[in-house]
Design a protein around this motif. Structure first.
Motif, mmCIF file in Angstrom:
data_model
loop_
_atom_site.group_PDB
_atom_site.id
_atom_site.type_symbol
_atom_site.label_atom_id
_atom_site.label_comp_id
_atom_site.label_asym_id
_atom_site.label_seq_id
_atom_site.Cartn_x
_atom_site.Cartn_y
_atom_site.Cartn_z
ATOM 1 N N THR A 146 34.057 -21.828 -1.515
ATOM 2 C CA THR A 146 32.775 -21.164 -1.278
ATOM 3 C C THR A 146 32.517 -21.119 0.220
ATOM 4 N N ALA A 147 32.188 -19.929 0.713
ATOM 5 C CA ALA A 147 31.837 -19.733 2.129
ATOM 6 C C ALA A 147 30.469 -19.065 2.191
ATOM 7 N N THR A 148 29.504 -19.725 2.848
ATOM 8 C CA THR A 148 28.144 -19.196 2.967
ATOM 9 C C THR A 148 27.886 -18.854 4.427
ATOM 10 N N PHE A 149 27.680 -17.561 4.698
ATOM 11 C CA PHE A 149 27.480 -17.071 6.062
ATOM 12 C C PHE A 149 25.987 -16.865 6.323
ATOM 13 N N PRO A 150 25.495 -17.342 7.453
ATOM 14 C CA PRO A 150 24.106 -17.033 7.826
ATOM 15 C C PRO A 150 24.020 -15.597 8.359
ATOM 16 N N LEU A 151 22.964 -14.915 8.013
ATOM 17 C CA LEU A 151 22.739 -13.547 8.469
ATOM 18 C C LEU A 151 21.473 -13.480 9.304
ATOM 19 N N GLU A 152 21.532 -12.641 10.320
ATOM 20 C CA GLU A 152 20.349 -12.425 11.153
ATOM 21 C C GLU A 152 19.462 -11.372 10.509
ATOM 22 N N SER A 153 18.308 -11.259 11.024
ATOM 23 C CA SER A 153 17.339 -10.316 10.464
ATOM 24 C C SER A 153 17.867 -8.888 10.598
ATOM 25 N N GLY A 154 17.853 -8.182 9.500
ATOM 26 C CA GLY A 154 18.308 -6.793 9.491
ATOM 27 C C GLY A 154 19.781 -6.621 9.177
ATOM 28 N N GLU A 155 20.549 -7.692 9.138
ATOM 29 C CA GLU A 155 21.975 -7.572 8.826
ATOM 30 C C GLU A 155 22.172 -7.419 7.315
ATOM 31 N N LYS A 156 23.004 -6.477 6.965
ATOM 32 C CA LYS A 156 23.319 -6.216 5.573
ATOM 33 C C LYS A 156 24.846 -6.151 5.418
ATOM 34 N N ILE A 157 25.325 -6.699 4.321
ATOM 35 C CA ILE A 157 26.768 -6.761 4.059
ATOM 36 C C ILE A 157 27.115 -5.775 2.949
ATOM 37 N N TYR A 158 28.094 -4.903 3.279
ATOM 38 C CA TYR A 158 28.585 -3.919 2.311
ATOM 39 C C TYR A 158 30.061 -4.136 1.950
ATOM 40 N N HIS A 159 30.765 -4.874 2.758
ATOM 41 C CA HIS A 159 32.218 -4.984 2.585
ATOM 42 C C HIS A 159 32.651 -6.404 2.947
ATOM 43 N N ALA A 160 33.496 -6.985 2.104
ATOM 44 C CA ALA A 160 33.995 -8.343 2.345
ATOM 45 C C ALA A 160 35.504 -8.386 2.126
ATOM 46 N N LYS A 161 36.207 -9.003 3.073
ATOM 47 C CA LYS A 161 37.647 -9.223 2.970
ATOM 48 C C LYS A 161 37.931 -10.692 3.253
ATOM 49 N N SER A 162 38.939 -11.219 2.579
ATOM 50 C CA SER A 162 39.241 -12.635 2.802
ATOM 51 C C SER A 162 40.700 -12.928 2.475
ATOM 52 N N PHE A 163 41.262 -13.863 3.234
ATOM 53 C CA PHE A 163 42.576 -14.427 2.984
ATOM 54 C C PHE A 163 42.414 -15.940 2.842
ATOM 55 N N PHE A 164 43.054 -16.499 1.825
ATOM 56 C CA PHE A 164 43.076 -17.943 1.646
ATOM 57 C C PHE A 164 44.535 -18.369 1.457
ATOM 58 N N MET A 165 44.953 -19.389 2.199
ATOM 59 C CA MET A 165 46.336 -19.828 2.183
ATOM 60 C C MET A 165 46.506 -21.116 1.369
ATOM 61 N N PHE A 166 47.650 -21.199 0.666
ATOM 62 C CA PHE A 166 47.937 -22.323 -0.213
ATOM 63 C C PHE A 166 49.377 -22.795 -0.003
ATOM 64 N N ASP A 167 49.569 -24.070 -0.283
ATOM 65 C CA ASP A 167 50.918 -24.631 -0.345
ATOM 66 C C ASP A 167 51.402 -24.459 -1.782
ATOM 67 N N TYR A 168 52.416 -23.626 -1.975
ATOM 68 C CA TYR A 168 52.871 -23.214 -3.315
ATOM 69 C C TYR A 168 54.291 -23.732 -3.527
ATOM 70 N N SER A 169 54.516 -24.414 -4.673
ATOM 71 C CA SER A 169 55.846 -24.957 -4.949
ATOM 72 C C SER A 169 56.109 -24.981 -6.449
ATOM 73 N N ILE A 170 57.363 -24.766 -6.810
ATOM 74 C CA ILE A 170 57.875 -24.953 -8.167
ATOM 75 C C ILE A 170 59.079 -25.861 -8.066
#
Length: 313
Positions: A119-143
């Motif tokens: 979970t990532a919670t971003f503070p917004l300033e007055s008048g800021e509006k979010i229409y688009h979100a992109k994110s990358f999260f990295m993991f250690d992956y093994s089999i």
């Protein structure tokens, strides 16, 4: 009164010369008995075991590495955040630091994580509006069972809406993606990292399409298949929540070992051999029994040994 105590079969032998038709017929049947099973198994296209499939739950651990971008309605109305100090320096005034929370859950207590919550919670300033979100999260992956593989996996999420939002919630599976069957002969350690700090010198180098393209060109990678839900509205914060499910039965395609190939080929050959041997055996019995090809018949019986008799004089 007599009863049957023991039975012993009597055999018939069929004899003929080496140059006779019956001899060549018998030789042909022997050759076909060994060759036809191989031909039948080979033309079935399943004689050689070229690739195998098994299922395994991978071990996935969040590396506490992420890269997030939020965009407003205007082209310049966007900001970034990453876990890399060097990238954050390049971002400069576009940097927005969120409150990050993460947890890894083992639901069945088998020592392998089944869920990863971020979970990532971003503070917004007055008048800021979010229409688009992109994110990358990295993991250690093994089999680790038949295939031994360790690499850096990535979960990518991209969502755009025509209405401003206060949160984006997404839940999905992190699946293995391989362009070829994986080898079981040696361990594979992939050292490529997604966020290579040395490859970024200017803010313009941070391009989400370029990063995604570089990752997708890998022969072995992960794919995050998610179902996002956008909450429309306006607030002083924007929350991005991602729930990553680790599949308990991840399908893995691998290259079989030589013993597996030989064992599978032997099973295919033996199955065809039993069927063809039975057909040829009954056919030869019919040919020789009814003298379709002339031959002399000799009845083979058990040898009888004379018994000692006591004579009373």
């Amino acid at each position: 009164m007599s009863i049957t105590l023991f039975r012993e079969p009597l055999c018939k032998s069929y004899h003929n010369g080496v140059c006779s038709t019956a001899f060549f017929f018998r030789a042909l049947c022997i050759i076909l008995m060994w060759v036809l099973p191989f031909v039948a198994a080979y033309i079935s296209r399943s004689f050689w075991f070229k690739e195998g499939v098994y299922r395994e739950q991978p071990m996935v651990v969040f590396k506490n590495q992420a890269f997030i971008m939020l965009e407003g309605n205007n082209p310049d109305d966007h900001f970034f955040w990453s876990t890399s100090p060097k990238l954050n320096q390049l971002i400069g005034p576009k940097l927005r630091i969120p409150l990050i929370k993460s947890s890894q859950i083992d639901t069945n207590n088998d020592g392998i994580y089944d869920l990863i919550n971020i979970t990532a919670t971003f503070p917004l300033e007055s008048g800021e509006k979010i229409y688009h979100a992109k994110s990358f999260f990295m993991f250690d992956y093994s089999i680790r069972e038949r295939v031994q593989l360790r690499m850096e996996g990535m979960a990518y999420m991209d969502y755009v809406s025509s209405n401003p939002g206060t949160s984006l919630w997404s839940m999905g599976q992190l699946n293995l993606k391989a362009n070829f069957p994986l080898s079981t002969h040696y361990p594979m350690l992939l050292t490529d990292t997604f966020l290579d700090e040395n490859s970024f010198t200017h803010l313009e180098d941070i391009s989400f399409p370029t990063l995604m393209q570089n990752y997708q060109t890998r022969n072995i990678s992960t794919e995050f298949i998610s179902y996002p839900q956008w909450t429309a509205g306006v607030s002083n914060t924007f929350q991005l929540k991602v729930i990553v499910q680790i599949p308990s039965n991840q399908q893995i395609v691998y290259l079989p070992t030589i013993p597996e190939v030989l064992k599978f080929a032997w099973i295919q050959y033996l199955a065809a051999f039993i069927f063809i041997y039975s057909l040829l055996h009954y056919f030869q019995t019919w040919v020789f029994r009814y003298q379709i090809l002339p031959s002399s018949v000799v009845l083979d019986g058990p040898r009888l040994h004379p018994t000692k008799q006591n004579k009373n004089y």
